[in-house]
Scaffold this active site. Structure first.
Site, mmCIF file in Angstrom:
data_model
loop_
_atom_site.group_PDB
_atom_site.id
_atom_site.type_symbol
_atom_site.label_atom_id
_atom_site.label_comp_id
_atom_site.label_asym_id
_atom_site.label_seq_id
_atom_site.Cartn_x
_atom_site.Cartn_y
_atom_site.Cartn_z
ATOM 1 N N ASP A 265 3.863 -14.764 -38.479
ATOM 2 C CA ASP A 265 3.384 -15.667 -37.427
ATOM 3 C C ASP A 265 3.828 -17.093 -37.730
ATOM 4 O O ASP A 265 3.478 -17.655 -38.771
ATOM 5 C CB ASP A 265 1.855 -15.584 -37.346
ATOM 6 C CG ASP A 265 1.285 -16.293 -36.118
ATOM 7 O OD1 ASP A 265 1.984 -17.145 -35.532
ATOM 8 O OD2 ASP A 265 0.138 -15.991 -35.749
ATOM 9 N N SER B 179 -5.634 -15.487 -31.198
ATOM 10 C CA SER B 179 -4.955 -16.733 -30.833
ATOM 11 C C SER B 179 -6.010 -17.741 -30.358
ATOM 12 O O SER B 179 -7.022 -17.928 -31.033
ATOM 13 C CB SER B 179 -3.896 -16.441 -29.758
ATOM 14 O OG SER B 179 -3.095 -17.569 -29.547
ATOM 15 N N HIS C 169 3.411 -14.031 -33.873
ATOM 16 C CA HIS C 169 2.115 -14.343 -33.263
ATOM 17 C C HIS C 169 1.692 -13.294 -32.241
ATOM 18 O O HIS C 169 0.499 -13.106 -32.010
ATOM 19 C CB HIS C 169 2.181 -15.728 -32.614
ATOM 20 C CG HIS C 169 0.849 -16.202 -32.128
ATOM 21 N ND1 HIS C 169 -0.203 -16.471 -32.991
ATOM 22 C CD2 HIS C 169 0.370 -16.439 -30.893
ATOM 23 C CE1 HIS C 169 -1.257 -16.859 -32.288
ATOM 24 N NE2 HIS C 169 -0.935 -16.844 -31.013
ATOM 25 N N ASP C 170 2.628 -12.627 -31.611
ATOM 26 C CA ASP C 170 2.277 -11.669 -30.561
ATOM 27 C C ASP C 170 1.836 -10.307 -31.087
ATOM 28 O O ASP C 170 1.556 -9.405 -30.297
ATOM 29 C CB ASP C 170 3.472 -11.462 -29.618
ATOM 30 C CG ASP C 170 3.624 -12.624 -28.646
ATOM 31 O OD1 ASP C 170 2.694 -13.443 -28.558
ATOM 32 O OD2 ASP C 170 4.661 -12.697 -27.975
#
Lengths: 411, 411
Positions: free
Chosen positions: B354, B180, B388-389
Site C-alpha cells: 500500500d 481506507s 491500497h485496493d
C-alpha cells in the site's frame, strides 16, 4: 438567516494564482531565459544529430562548466550528469560565485576531487539552461522549437555529451557519474560507450522505468498539458502555463523526513482549517511549486519527463529503438543482455526512503550487472531519511561512497 | 526544408479533453445526480447537526442500505463505513441487482454473514450518492450548497451515522467495520462512542494523516481547484470541472500489481512514442480518471479529501477541535491518550504494497492501542500485491480475517 451553513468558503490560493497569471501576461521573460551561469558553450555543426525516434537536429549547442584541470594525457576527466531540472552549474567558480547543485561534492579533497580530476557538467540536451531544447530558436525557421522539437531519449542526450567529449579531445573518461535522471544517463553512457567509460556511478536511478514512476510522471504531464495557456507548447511570448506548471512540479519526494520536519503542524493553528494550503507540508509544497515553475521551461519538463519514461536498457528495447518498435519484452534476461557491455567497476547507490525510484530498482541494476558477468559491482543501500533528494543533501554517506569508488586503486 | 526537426507533435489527448468539455456544456446532468441505488433515506430534522469546525446543518439526510435481519434484541448490527468514493450500495439486493463495492464480502456465509448479522452501509455525509453534501439543495436557500457547505470532519460523518442508529433503535453495534477512509471512520466511531461499538475492524487506514498522504491529496485538490470551470465550487448548471476532476482522480494505488499487469507494455508499439498516453499504464490511468470524474461530484471530493487530512485521533487534536485550535502536538503519547477509549476487540489490517496508507501506519494503530491498554488487538500485515485496493479485491485473505474477528467467540 445568514446561518453558519450558508457561509461561502474563501479560496485565497485560487485568487492568488489568478493574480499571478495576470501579472505574467506581457510581463518579464521567464527566469530560465536569463540564466547564464558562467557556462562555456559547445556548438555542434556539420553532421546532424540523428535521434532515436526519427527526428534530427541539424545543429545543437550544449552549455557546460568544468572544475579542476585536464591532465596532459586527458585521462582524468569525469562526466557528471544532472537530474531533470538542474543546470550545468554544479559548483561555484570564478565566473559564477553562486553555489551549485552539488556544491559540497566538488572541490579540493571533496568526493569529486578537483586536485585529481577534471569535472565536466553539461546542461542536458532538451533542457533550458543554455543547451538546445524546446525553448531554443530553431536556426532553420528562426522561431522557437516549442513542440516542433523532436522527441528525444536518454541515449540522445548522452550522444550529444560525447560529441562534446570528442570536441575536448577526451577519448576515455575516468568515470561517468550521475544521480536520478543523471543516473540513467551514466548507465546509458556506460552501455553505449563502454570502452570510453572507466568507472560508473549511478545513484537513485533505474535500468528501466517502471509503471509506478511512469504513472507519476504521466499525471504531471497531464496536469501541465491541460492548462489552456500551455497551448500545445506554443506559449512563448504569451502567458506561460503557470498554474499547470506549478502544480505539475509539486513533487512529493520524501516520507520520513517530512514526518520529522512537518508532521501535522499547521501554518496558523489559530484559524479554522481551509481548502487552501493549511498544513505546513502544503505551504511548503506550494512554495516549492511556485519557485520551480518560474525557473524552468514547461516544454523541457515534458520532453525530459517522457525521455525518462522511455528509458529501458533491455537489449530488445535498445534494438527496437533503432528499427522503430519500442516495447520491451518484459524479461529479466533481456535486461541482463542489454546491460552486458557494462563491465567497468560500478557503484550503485539506492536510498530506502526513496519513493520516486524505490530501492528495489537499484538492487535490480546491481543484480543484472552481476548476472551479466560484471565482477566489480558495489551496491550500497542507504538508510537516509531524505528520500529521492538524499544525493543532493547527504555529502557524508553519499560523498564517501563516491570518493571511495573514484579513488580506489584497482589491481 | 520541412525537415524532421520541424514537425509539430500531435496531442490527440488534449483535443479529446477539449471536445468532451464542449459536449458537457448544457449537456446531461452528471451521473451521480441520477444514481439511486435502491437506498433507504433517513431524514434528520429537529436539532441541527453542530459540526467540529463551527458550521452546522439544520437538517440532513443519509442514504443507507441494509442486508440481513435485525435481531429482536437489536444486538447483531454491523455498521459498514465506505471509502471516499463509494455509495451505500455495498452489495446487490432486491431493489438494485447491480453488484456492490463489497459484493463478495456480504451474504450468507460470507465475511459479513447476513445469516447472522444485520449490515448497515451509508453514503457518508458530504458524499453525492443520496446523502447531504455540497451538491445537495440547501433547504434554507433552495440552492445547492456548493462551497457554502460547512467544513466537515470524520467525526461529523460518524455522528451523523449514529443519528441513523438512534433512529433505527440500535444502541450497541456488534461491530464497526471500514477500510481506507472507512477505516478512519470505524476508528473514530470506536473513539467517540466506545460503549456503542462491540468490535472494531479498521483496514488500510491510519490513526492520523501523515505528511505524505496530505501531500498527495493536496496536489489532487490543487489540480481540481485550478480548473477555471470549478469556479470556486459554483459549477452546478454550468460546465463541471471535467479536466481538473479527471486529472485529480488519477490515483496510483498499486505498485507490484502494475508491474505484472502493465510492465512497460505500450498500447501500440508500431508507432513512435507520443506525449499523450502511450504506455498501457497511462491509457489505463486515463480511462480510470475519465470514468470516475463523471460519476463523482468535485466538491464532495474536496470536502472529504480535506476531512481525511484533518483526521487525527490524538487527544489534544480531539480537544482542540472543540476549542478551535487544531494543530496536534506531534507526540505518540498524545495519540495513545486519544485512542484510550478504544478497548474493544480490534482487528487492524495493513497491506505491505500500500503506497497511499503505508503499512507502518497500521502498525502505529496497533501499537498505540496496545500501549493504551487494549489487550485484544489483532494486527495482520498482508503481502498482497494490490496495494491500497487489496480490501476491495482479496476476499480470500481480507475476508477470512474479517469473518474470524466478527464471529470468534470471546470468553
Amino acid at each position: 438567516m445568514a446561518s453558519a451553513e450558508q457561509q461561502q468558503l474563501e479560496f485565497p490560493c485560487v485568487d492568488l494564482l489568478a493574480e499571478r497569471q495576470r501579472a505574467l501576461d506581457g510581463g518579464p521573460e521567464p527566469a530560465y531565459d536569463r540564466v547564464v551561469t558562467g557556462y562555456e558553450l559547445f556548438r555542434h555543426q556539420g553532421d546532424p544529430l540523428r535521434m532515436d525516434h526519427g527526428g534530427q537536429l541539424a545543429e545543437f549547442q550544449l552549455a557546460y562548466e568544468t572544475w579542476g584541470r585536464l591532465a596532459a594525457d586527458k585521462s582524468n576527466a569525469i562526466l557528471l550528469h544532472t537530474g531533470l531540472s538542474a543546470s550545468s552549474h554544479a559548483r561555484s567558480h570564478a565566473k559564477n560565485a553562486a553555489a551549485g547543485w552539488w556544491e559540497k561534492f566538488i572541490g579540493p579533497g571533496r568526493p569529486l576531487d578537483t586536485d585529481k580530476f577534471f569535472i565536466i557538467c553539461t546542461n542536458m540536451l532538451g533542457g533550458c539552461y543554455g543547451s538546445t531544447g524546446p525553448s531554443s530558436i530553431n536556426p532553420v525557421t528562426g522561431e522557437r522549437y516549442a513542440t516542433r522539437f523532436p522527441m528525444l531519449t536518454i541515449f540522445d542526450i548522452v550522444r550529444a555529451q560525447f560529441c562534446l567529449l570528442d570536441h575536448l579531445g577526451i577519448g576515455r573518461l575516468h568515470a561517468s557519474v550521475g544521480a536520478s535522471m543523471g543516473g540513467m544517463q551514466s548507465l546509458a553512457a556506460a552501455a553505449l560507450f563502454p570502452e570510453r567509460v572507466g568507472r560508473l556511478i549511478t545513484i537513485s536511478a533505474c535500468a528501466r522505468s517502471h509503471p509506478y514512476s511512469i504513472a507519476l510522471r504521466h499525471t504531471q504531464r497531464q496536469v501541465l498539458m491541460s492548462d489552456p495557456n500551455w497551448n500545445k507548447g506554443h506559449y512563448y511570448g504569451g502567458i506561460p502555463p503557470h498554474i499547470g506548471m506549478k502544480i505539475a512540479t509539486i513533487t512529493y519526494r520524501s516520507g520520513p523526513e517530512w514526518e520529522r520536519r512537518f508532521g501535522r503542524k499547521r501554518s496558523d493553528d489559530t484559524i479554522e482549517p481551509t481548502m487552501c494550503p493549511d498544513f505546513l507540508i502544503e505551504t511548503y509544497l506550494d512554495h516549492q511549486g511556485e519557485r520551480f515553475c518560474l525557473q524552468y521551461d514547461a516544454n523541457s519538463l515534458l520532453y525530459l519527463s517522457k525521455a525518462m519514461d522511455m528509458f529501458d536498457l533491455s537489449a530488445s528495447a535498445q534494438q527496437r529503438v533503432n528499427d522503430k518498435r519500442h516495447s520491451s519484452v518484459d524479461d529479466l534476461a533481456d535486461l541482463i543482455r542489454g546491460m552486458a557491455p557494462i563491465q567497468m567497476p560500478t557503484l550503485v547507490l539506492g536510498v530506502q526512503s526513496d519513493l520516486l525510484f524505490p530501492h528495489w530498482q537499484q538492487r535490480e541494476i546491481a543484480q543484472c550487472l552481476r548476472k551479466a558477468g560484471n565482477r566489480m559491482v558495489t551496491h550500497y543501500e542507504l538508510d537516509a531519511i531524505y528520500g529521492h533528494d538524499t544525493f543532493l543533501i547527504d555529502v557524508v554517506t553519499v560523498g564517501a561512497a563516491v570518493k571511495g569508488h573514484l579513488e580506489n586503486q584497482l589491481a
